[in-house]
Design a protein around this motif. Structure first.
Motif, short mmCIF file in Angstrom:
data_model
loop_
_atom_site.label_atom_id
_atom_site.label_comp_id
_atom_site.label_asym_id
_atom_site.label_seq_id
_atom_site.Cartn_x
_atom_site.Cartn_y
_atom_site.Cartn_z
N VAL A 82 0.85 -1.19 0.00
CA VAL A 82 0.00 0.00 0.00
C VAL A 82 0.88 1.24 0.00
N THR A 99 -10.44 3.70 -4.61
CA THR A 99 -9.64 3.17 -3.51
C THR A 99 -10.06 3.81 -2.18
N ARG A 133 -10.39 3.09 3.02
CA ARG A 133 -9.60 2.69 1.87
C ARG A 133 -9.86 1.22 1.58
N THR A 135 -9.69 -2.32 -1.20
CA THR A 135 -9.13 -3.04 -2.35
C THR A 135 -9.86 -4.36 -2.47
N HIS A 136 -10.28 -4.70 -3.71
CA HIS A 136 -11.02 -5.93 -3.97
C HIS A 136 -12.21 -6.09 -3.03
N GLU A 244 -0.85 -0.40 -7.56
CA GLU A 244 -2.27 -0.68 -7.74
C GLU A 244 -3.14 0.16 -6.83
N LEU A 245 -2.68 0.41 -5.60
CA LEU A 245 -3.52 1.08 -4.63
C LEU A 245 -3.21 2.56 -4.51
#
Length: 248
Positions: A82, A99, A133, A135-136, A244-245
Motif C-alpha cells: 500500500v 480506492t 480505503r 481493495t477488492h 495498484e492502490l
C-alpha cells in the motif's frame, strides 16, 4: 551491577511455539483456511491456552493469521503493498472513489496531538472527514482527515452541515490550495472499537497508524490520521510506478 548475556536468556515458550505453528501453516493449511479452536490446538501441541494465545497473537502481528468476527482464526494471504508516500497528484483523494471512499464529515474538536500539529487551541472545532480505503471489496484502512475552517474558506456558502455532500465539498475546497509538502509518521497500535468495526477486525487487533501533516501556504493546512490493518498491509513510501492502490 553485572550485565545479562542475551545468550543465557531462555527463549520464551510461546516464541518456540510460534515457530512450530508457522511451519504448520506452511505445510498443512491453505490461505483462508480456518484453524482448529484453541482447545484443540493447545492439546495438539501440549501447551497451556495462555501460551497458545501469545503465539497466535504474535503470528497475527506478523501477518500470518487473521482473526475475523464470527469466523475464527484464518490463514492470512500475503500482505498487500500500500503506497502512502508522496503522490504525483499532490492532495489526497484526487483520483476518484475506487480506492478511498469518502463517508461523511462533521465538525468536531480534534485530539490534542492533532490540534498541536494544526497549531490550534485545544477546544477549536475543525471539519473532520471520515474515509475508508478499499481493495477488492475489502477494507484496508480507516482515515480521519482534520481540516481547519481557514483552510477551506469557500465552505461558508454551503448550507449542509454534515454528511457525504459536506465531506466532498471540504475535499474539493481543500484541493484549491497548492500543496507544498507533507510529513508522515508511522506507529504500531491497537484497533479501537470504532476502527475495528470499520476494518472488520476485533478490538485490540494490531494496526499501523499513519499520521500525515499537509503543508500549504507555509502552514499546516490539514492533518490525516489513517488506521491500516497490520495483518494485510505492507506500507510503501515514495511514488512507485504502477502501484495498484495509489490514491492521489
Amino acid at each position: 551491577m553485572g550485565t545479562t548475556q542475551l545468550a543465557s536468556v531462555p527463549e520464551p515458550k510461546y516464541w518456540h511455539l510460534k515457530t512450530v505453528l508457522s511451519d504448520a501453516l506452511d505445510s498443512e493449511f491453505a490461505v483462508g483456511e480456518i484453524l482448529p479452536n484453541e482447545r484443540e490446538l493447545a492439546a495438539r501441541f501440549g501447551v497451556a491456552r495462555a501460551t497458545l494465545r501469545q503465539a497466535l497473537e504474535q503470528l497475527e502481528l506478523e501477518g500470518r493469521l487473521q482473526r475475523r468476527r464470527g469466523v475464527g482464526t484464518t490463514v492470512a494471504p500475503p500482505r498487500v503493498g500500500v503506497a502512502v508516500g508522496d503522490y504525483a497528484h499532490g492532495w489526497t483523494d484526487t483520483s476518484g472513489e475506487d480506492t478511498w471512499q469518502t463517508v461523511d464529515s462533521t465538525e468536531a474538536v480534534p485530539p490534542a496531538e492533532v490540534a498541536r500539529l494544526l497549531e490550534l487551541d485545544p477546544d477549536t472545532p475543525v471539519h473532520r472527514v471520515r474515509r475508508t480505503r478499499m481493495t477488492h471489496g475489502q477494507p484496508l484502512a480507516a482515515e480521519l482527515l482534520y481540516v481547519p475552517a481557514d483552510s477551506v474558506p469557500g465552505l461558508a456558502a454551503i448550507d449542509t452541515p454534515s454528511g457525504l455532500a459536506r465531506a466532498r465539498a471540504v475535499l474539493r475546497e481543500l484541493r484549491r490550495l497548492e500543496l507544498e509538502g507533507r510529513e508522515q509518521t508511522v506507529e504500531l497500535g491497537s484497533a479501537r472499537a470504532d476502527d475495528a468495526k470499520e476494518l472488520d477486525r476485533l478490538p485490540g487487533a494490531p494496526v499501523l497508524l499513519v499520521t500525515t501533516r499537509y503543508v500549504a501556504q507555509g502552514r499546516t493546512a490539514a492533518v490525516a490520521v489513517a488506521t491500516y490493518r497490520a495483518d494485510t498491509c505492507r506500507l510503501t513510501f515514495g511514488d512507485p510506478a504502477g502501484e495498484e492502490l495509489l490514491a492521489g
